[in-house]
Every structure is written in structure tokens, then in C-alpha cells.
Design a protein around this motif. Structure first.
Motif, mmCIF file in Angstrom:
data_model
loop_
_atom_site.group_PDB
_atom_site.id
_atom_site.type_symbol
_atom_site.label_atom_id
_atom_site.label_comp_id
_atom_site.label_asym_id
_atom_site.label_seq_id
_atom_site.Cartn_x
_atom_site.Cartn_y
_atom_site.Cartn_z
ATOM 1 N N LEU A 133 0.934 -1.319 0.053
ATOM 2 C CA LEU A 133 -0.137 -0.097 -0.115
ATOM 3 C C LEU A 133 0.930 1.173 0.060
ATOM 4 O O LEU A 133 2.033 1.278 0.469
ATOM 5 N N LEU A 134 0.165 2.114 -0.478
ATOM 6 C CA LEU A 134 0.881 3.747 -0.353
ATOM 7 C C LEU A 134 -0.021 4.667 0.002
ATOM 8 O O LEU A 134 -1.043 4.573 0.427
ATOM 9 N N ARG A 135 0.562 5.920 0.822
ATOM 10 C CA ARG A 135 -0.235 7.001 1.097
ATOM 11 C C ARG A 135 0.135 8.247 0.516
ATOM 12 O O ARG A 135 0.801 8.336 -0.450
ATOM 13 N N ASP A 136 -0.420 9.227 0.795
ATOM 14 C CA ASP A 136 -0.088 10.474 0.190
ATOM 15 C C ASP A 136 -0.573 10.627 -1.288
ATOM 16 O O ASP A 136 -0.083 11.295 -2.065
ATOM 17 N N CYS B 196 0.467 0.130 -7.346
ATOM 18 C CA CYS B 196 0.629 -0.246 -6.147
ATOM 19 C C CYS B 196 -0.790 -1.367 -5.863
ATOM 20 O O CYS B 196 -1.654 -1.523 -6.808
ATOM 21 N N ARG B 197 -0.828 -1.739 -4.701
ATOM 22 C CA ARG B 197 -1.849 -2.629 -4.327
ATOM 23 C C ARG B 197 -3.126 -1.823 -3.556
ATOM 24 O O ARG B 197 -4.183 -2.617 -3.298
ATOM 25 N N GLY B 198 -2.976 -0.432 -3.403
ATOM 26 C CA GLY B 198 -4.091 0.154 -2.630
ATOM 27 C C GLY B 198 -3.535 1.447 -1.961
ATOM 28 O O GLY B 198 -2.117 1.428 -1.998
ATOM 29 N N PHE B 199 -4.332 2.070 -1.209
ATOM 30 C CA PHE B 199 -4.097 3.249 -0.402
ATOM 31 C C PHE B 199 -4.442 3.203 0.861
ATOM 32 O O PHE B 199 -5.633 2.769 1.238
ATOM 33 N N THR B 200 -3.768 3.782 1.767
ATOM 34 C CA THR B 200 -4.015 4.047 2.924
ATOM 35 C C THR B 200 -3.525 5.241 3.736
ATOM 36 O O THR B 200 -2.153 5.643 3.141
ATOM 37 N N PRO B 201 -3.900 6.001 4.844
ATOM 38 C CA PRO B 201 -3.147 7.199 5.447
ATOM 39 C C PRO B 201 -2.225 6.332 6.402
ATOM 40 O O PRO B 201 -1.420 7.143 6.798
ATOM 41 N N LEU B 202 -2.368 5.134 6.723
ATOM 42 C CA LEU B 202 -1.726 4.620 7.749
ATOM 43 C C LEU B 202 -0.260 4.120 7.505
ATOM 44 O O LEU B 202 -0.051 3.267 6.241
ATOM 45 N N GLY B 203 0.823 4.697 7.921
ATOM 46 C CA GLY B 203 2.244 4.580 7.483
ATOM 47 C C GLY B 203 2.942 3.321 8.235
ATOM 48 O O GLY B 203 2.666 3.164 9.236
ATOM 49 N N CYS B 204 4.095 2.915 7.638
ATOM 50 C CA CYS B 204 5.027 1.921 8.113
ATOM 51 C C CYS B 204 5.833 2.847 9.368
ATOM 52 O O CYS B 204 5.945 3.864 9.201
ATOM 53 N N TYR B 205 6.334 2.077 10.243
ATOM 54 C CA TYR B 205 7.157 2.808 11.230
ATOM 55 C C TYR B 205 8.579 2.959 10.685
ATOM 56 O O TYR B 205 9.157 2.038 9.972
#
Length: 261
Positions: A135-138, A151-160
Motif C-alpha cells: 500500500l501507499l499513502r499521500d 501499487c496494491r491500494g491506498f491508506t493513510p496509515l504508514g509504516c514505522y
């Protein structure tokens, strides 16, 4: 093909221009020749899958910016365990003009990265495009700048952004995936992504790309110019037994098609 050769050929359309192109092609390796053919003819992900006998599709990828077209040689990196630390390490040096494939293991529902890393990869590291197996954000920013990303989708939640230990299992999965993906050729567009592995990039594959383009030209002529039905053209392939209806340049090539869709 070098800019110098292209400009020289354009300014010298006669014998010398043709010789310049032939000279350049002789020094291109098979991967470069395939990429050049795909770019020159804008061979789609659909046509690429047909050339691979309905294989090579990388399912599940969605385009971030509709209308983009991407092809090139793949470079493999990966991250894991809900952290993007390994990505930051691995993208410090990238091959020139590559398509970056970012793999993920155990990143769950976290976006691998967003605008900042995408800009670094595409603008400063000069990659052709990015494929993220995650997933990607922004997304508003990625769309604002028109980046060629799948990519495979979107979310606002990022990796650490923390350093994480890599298990032997993850290392083996990454090694196996890299062996399959690294240095392959990919074509990405609105339909998705299609890849040919490096071991399959040879003269036979190059010929199949040429033939799939030829077959598309023949089908287009039969349906759009001759007004044949798709049944007569695609199923019965009447042009094989009635090739006199084709222009000479197609008639000479029609029986060279070695495979069917």
C-alpha cells in the motif's frame, strides 16, 4: 537508442540515417532492444501478456495516475515487519533508468511510503517508475505530480521508521522473489502490469513482440478497413486464406505469425 543517433537519423532520412540506426542497434543488448521495441510501438500490458501466451501478468496492481505508460528493466528491493527502514537503506543507490519493484513482507495494512520517498526515487534517483507490492499513502500528492506508480491500494496509515531484525524466513522469501523479478522487463498501463523474467528475454521473445504487433495491425486492417466481423478475423483468421485483400507489406508478413491468441 542514443539521442545522438535519433537526431542524426531524423536529419538524414536516407542511407546514412538508416545506417546510424543499424549501427546503434548492433550495440544494444537484447534487453535494451526489447525495451526500445516496446517503447517505440507502445506495446501494452495486454499485448505483452498475449506475446507470453497469456502469462506474465502481475495480478492486483492498480495505477495511481490513470493514463501513464511504463516499461523498463526491473530492480528489486524489499521491506518487512511494518517498517520502511530497509527501503531507505536500499534506495540509496539505484541503477540508472530502472523500474523499481518494492516488495513487502509482513507490512499488514501499513503504507510502505508516500510522496517523500516517491519523489526521491523518481526525481533524484531517476528511476523510470515504481511498482509497490503493498500500500501507499499521500495519494493526493502522488496524483498532483503525476508520478508513474502502481501499487496494491491506498491508506493513510504508514509504516514505522525503525530498524528491524530480518528473520531467515523473510531473507529466503526475498531471495526467491528477487531471483524471479530482478532484471526482468515490465510493461505497466491502465490495465495493470505484465512482466517477463530476465531468463526469458531472448531473440525468441523479441520476435514474439514483433509478431504480436504485426497481428494487431492485420486485425485492425481487417476490421476497421475491410469491415470484416471479429469472428471472421479473430476466430476464422480468413486473412490466412484470403491474403490478397491485404496491403502488400502485410501480405508478405501474414504467414510468419507463429502463435495464436
Amino acid at each position: 537508442m542514443s539521442i545522438f543517433v535519433i537526431c542524426f537519423a531524423a536529419l538524414n532520412p536516407g542511407l546514412y540515417g538508416k545506417l546510424a540506426i543499424i549501427y546503434c542497434l548492433n550495440f544494444m543488448n537484447i534487453t535494451e532492444r526489447c525495451i526500445d521495441l516496446i517503447e517505440s510501438n507502445r506495446i501494452s500490458s495486454t499485448e505483452m501478456a498475449d506475446a507470453l501466451d497469456k502469462n506474465g501478468v502481475m495480478p492486483g496492481f492498480v495505477i495511481v495516475n490513470p493514463g501513464k505508460f511504463l516499461t523498463g528493466k526491473l530492480h528489486y528491493v524489499y521491506t518487512h515487519s511494518q517498517s520502511n527502514w530497509p527501503i531507505h537503506e536500499q534506495i540509496r543507490e539505484l541503477p540508472a533508468d530502472c523500474v523499481l519493484y518494492v516488495d513487502t513482507f509482513g507490512c499488514e495494512d501499513n503504507a510502505v511510503f508516500g510522496d517523500l520517498v516517491s519523489k526521491y526515487i523518481l526525481l533524484y534517483q531517476k528511476a523510470r517508475g515504481i511498482i509497490v507490492n503493498g500500500l501507499l499513502r499521500d495519494i493526493p500528492d502522488l496524483r498532483k505530480y503525476g508520478y508513474p506508480i502502481w501499487c496494491r491500494g491506498f491508506t493513510p496509515l504508514g509504516c514505522y521508521n525503525v530498524e528491524v531484525a530480518e528473520s531467515s524466513e523473510i531473507a529466503e522469501m526475498a531471495r526467491s522473489a528477487k531471483a524471479r523479478i530482478q532484471d526482468g522487463i515490465v510493461v505497466c498501463d491502465d490495465s495493470g502490469c505484465t512482466m517477463v523474467e530476465a531468463s526469458q528475454v531472448n531473440e525468441s521473445f523479441f520476435s514474439k513482440l514483433e509478431m504480436i504487433e504485426l497481428q494487431e495491425d492485420i486485425w485492425s486492417y481487417c476490421i476497421n478497413t475491410l469491415k470484416w466481423s471479429t469472428y471472421d478475423t479473430v476466430c476464422l483468421k480468413k486473412y490466412l486464406t484470403n491474403s490478397d485483400v491485404l496491403p502488400e507489406f502485410l501480405r508478405e508478413k501474414v504467414k510468419q505469425i507463429p502463435f495464436k491468441k
